[in-house]
Design an enzyme around this catalytic site. Sequence first.
Site, short mmCIF file in Angstrom:
data_model
loop_
_atom_site.label_atom_id
_atom_site.label_comp_id
_atom_site.label_asym_id
_atom_site.label_seq_id
_atom_site.Cartn_x
_atom_site.Cartn_y
_atom_site.Cartn_z
N ASP A 10 28.68 59.22 -32.36
CA ASP A 10 28.35 57.83 -32.73
C ASP A 10 27.00 57.83 -33.45
OD1 ASP A 10 27.55 55.17 -32.81
OD2 ASP A 10 28.39 54.72 -30.83
N ASN A 24 29.32 45.96 -46.18
CA ASN A 24 30.13 45.31 -47.22
C ASN A 24 29.22 44.41 -48.03
OD1 ASN A 24 29.92 42.70 -45.93
ND2 ASN A 24 31.40 43.48 -44.43
N GLY A 32 33.99 48.38 -37.52
CA GLY A 32 33.69 49.80 -37.72
C GLY A 32 32.25 50.16 -37.44
N ASP A 34 29.66 49.46 -39.16
CA ASP A 34 28.81 48.29 -39.43
C ASP A 34 28.64 47.45 -38.15
OD1 ASP A 34 27.39 46.38 -40.86
OD2 ASP A 34 29.12 45.59 -41.95
N SER A 122 33.32 54.33 -46.67
CA SER A 122 34.62 53.90 -47.23
C SER A 122 35.85 54.59 -46.63
CB SER A 122 34.67 54.08 -48.76
OG SER A 122 33.90 53.10 -49.42
N THR A 123 35.64 55.52 -45.68
CA THR A 123 36.80 56.29 -45.18
C THR A 123 37.52 55.63 -44.00
OG1 THR A 123 35.46 57.64 -43.68
CG2 THR A 123 35.78 58.48 -45.93
N GLY A 124 37.10 54.42 -43.64
CA GLY A 124 37.77 53.68 -42.56
C GLY A 124 38.62 52.58 -43.17
N VAL A 125 38.23 51.35 -42.89
CA VAL A 125 38.94 50.17 -43.38
C VAL A 125 39.12 50.19 -44.91
CG1 VAL A 125 38.86 47.64 -43.47
CG2 VAL A 125 37.98 48.82 -41.49
N TYR A 126 38.15 50.75 -45.62
CA TYR A 126 38.20 50.73 -47.09
C TYR A 126 39.14 51.78 -47.70
CZ TYR A 126 34.60 47.10 -47.66
OH TYR A 126 33.89 45.91 -47.67
N1 AR6 Z 1 29.57 56.34 -35.80
C1 AR6 Z 1 29.97 57.17 -36.79
N2 AR6 Z 1 31.06 56.95 -37.56
C2 AR6 Z 1 31.78 55.85 -37.28
C3 AR6 Z 1 31.45 54.92 -36.26
C4 AR6 Z 1 30.27 55.21 -35.50
N3 AR6 Z 1 29.85 54.40 -34.53
N4 AR6 Z 1 32.36 53.92 -36.26
C5 AR6 Z 1 33.26 54.20 -37.23
N5 AR6 Z 1 32.94 55.37 -37.83
P1 AR6 Z 1 34.40 51.86 -41.51
P2 AR6 Z 1 34.40 51.49 -44.44
C6 AR6 Z 1 33.57 56.05 -38.97
O1 AR6 Z 1 35.71 51.19 -41.41
O2 AR6 Z 1 35.68 52.21 -44.59
C7 AR6 Z 1 33.46 47.14 -41.89
O3 AR6 Z 1 34.11 46.04 -41.33
C8 AR6 Z 1 35.04 55.79 -39.21
O4 AR6 Z 1 35.84 56.67 -38.43
O5 AR6 Z 1 33.35 51.52 -40.53
O6 AR6 Z 1 33.27 51.81 -45.39
C9 AR6 Z 1 32.37 46.73 -42.87
O7 AR6 Z 1 31.77 45.52 -42.51
C10 AR6 Z 1 35.18 56.05 -40.70
O8 AR6 Z 1 35.39 57.44 -40.96
O9 AR6 Z 1 33.73 51.59 -42.99
C11 AR6 Z 1 33.13 46.62 -44.16
O10 AR6 Z 1 33.74 45.36 -44.31
C12 AR6 Z 1 33.82 55.67 -41.26
O11 AR6 Z 1 32.94 55.54 -40.13
C13 AR6 Z 1 34.18 47.69 -44.05
O12 AR6 Z 1 34.41 47.88 -42.66
C14 AR6 Z 1 33.79 54.37 -42.06
O13 AR6 Z 1 34.68 53.42 -41.49
C15 AR6 Z 1 33.70 48.99 -44.63
O14 AR6 Z 1 34.74 49.95 -44.56
#
Ligand code: AR6
Length: 173
Positions: A10, A24, A32, A34, A122-126
């Site tokens: 984390d 965002n 996520g 954020d 960007s590797t999560g929701v995006y």
């Molecule tokens: N520590 C490390 N990595 C993490 C954690 C954490 N606590 N939580 C998630 N990840 P994402 P995005 C990883 O979706 O794709 C949000 O709602 C996760 O497994 O957080 O850039 C924002 O407000 C993934 O590999 O970000 C935006 O609206 C990576 O972090 C949107 O999501 C990114 O996943 C941005 O989407």
Amino acid sequence: MNAIKTLTGDITHLVMDAIVNAANASLLGGGGVDGAIHRAGGPAILEACRKIRQEVYPNGLPSGEAVVTTGGNLPTRMVIHTAGPIYHSDPDPAGNLQKCYRRCLELAHQHGARRIAFPGISTGVYGFPKEEAARIAVATIREFFTQFPEAGMTVTLVAFSAADEQILQHHLR
Ligand code: AR6
């Protein structure tokens, strides 16, 4: 000496000079990483983001840009918020992901941060494919290090699962 490391965990727990937030355009929080950063960091971070929206980016943070705030209650001095590209709708997702890494490194360097941690922007929701994102992250950081060999930075790429860390490790070889 500059170095790149990887770690699974984390990002909000890490003792760093700067951690990067995969935010965002609104800069007002979300899910996520954020959500985790705002929850753990407390209201000072949101307050600073609101001020930046009012004073610098009234229409939101453009994809590929980044801004610095306090780390609030986190064990990091500052948070660098960047808006990664939405993979399936951004006109240039690879170019804008590269810009995110570059801009965050520039800001970290300008603010004297030597220990900096990135999540997989960007590797999560995006929806950015993790392999391609890891390749871009590593290449962009290496290019920055070539240009600033004296920066003395240790960049930690933080994975949220062991499988994701394997992908990062593969690209570091
Ligand atoms: N520590 C490390 N990595 C993490 C954690 C954490 N606590 N939580 C998630 N990840 P994402 P995005 C990883 O979706 O794709 C949000 O709602 C996760 O497994 O957080 O850039 C924002 O407000 C993934 O590999 O970000 C935006 O609206 C990576 O972090 C949107 O999501 C990114 O996943 C941005 O989407």
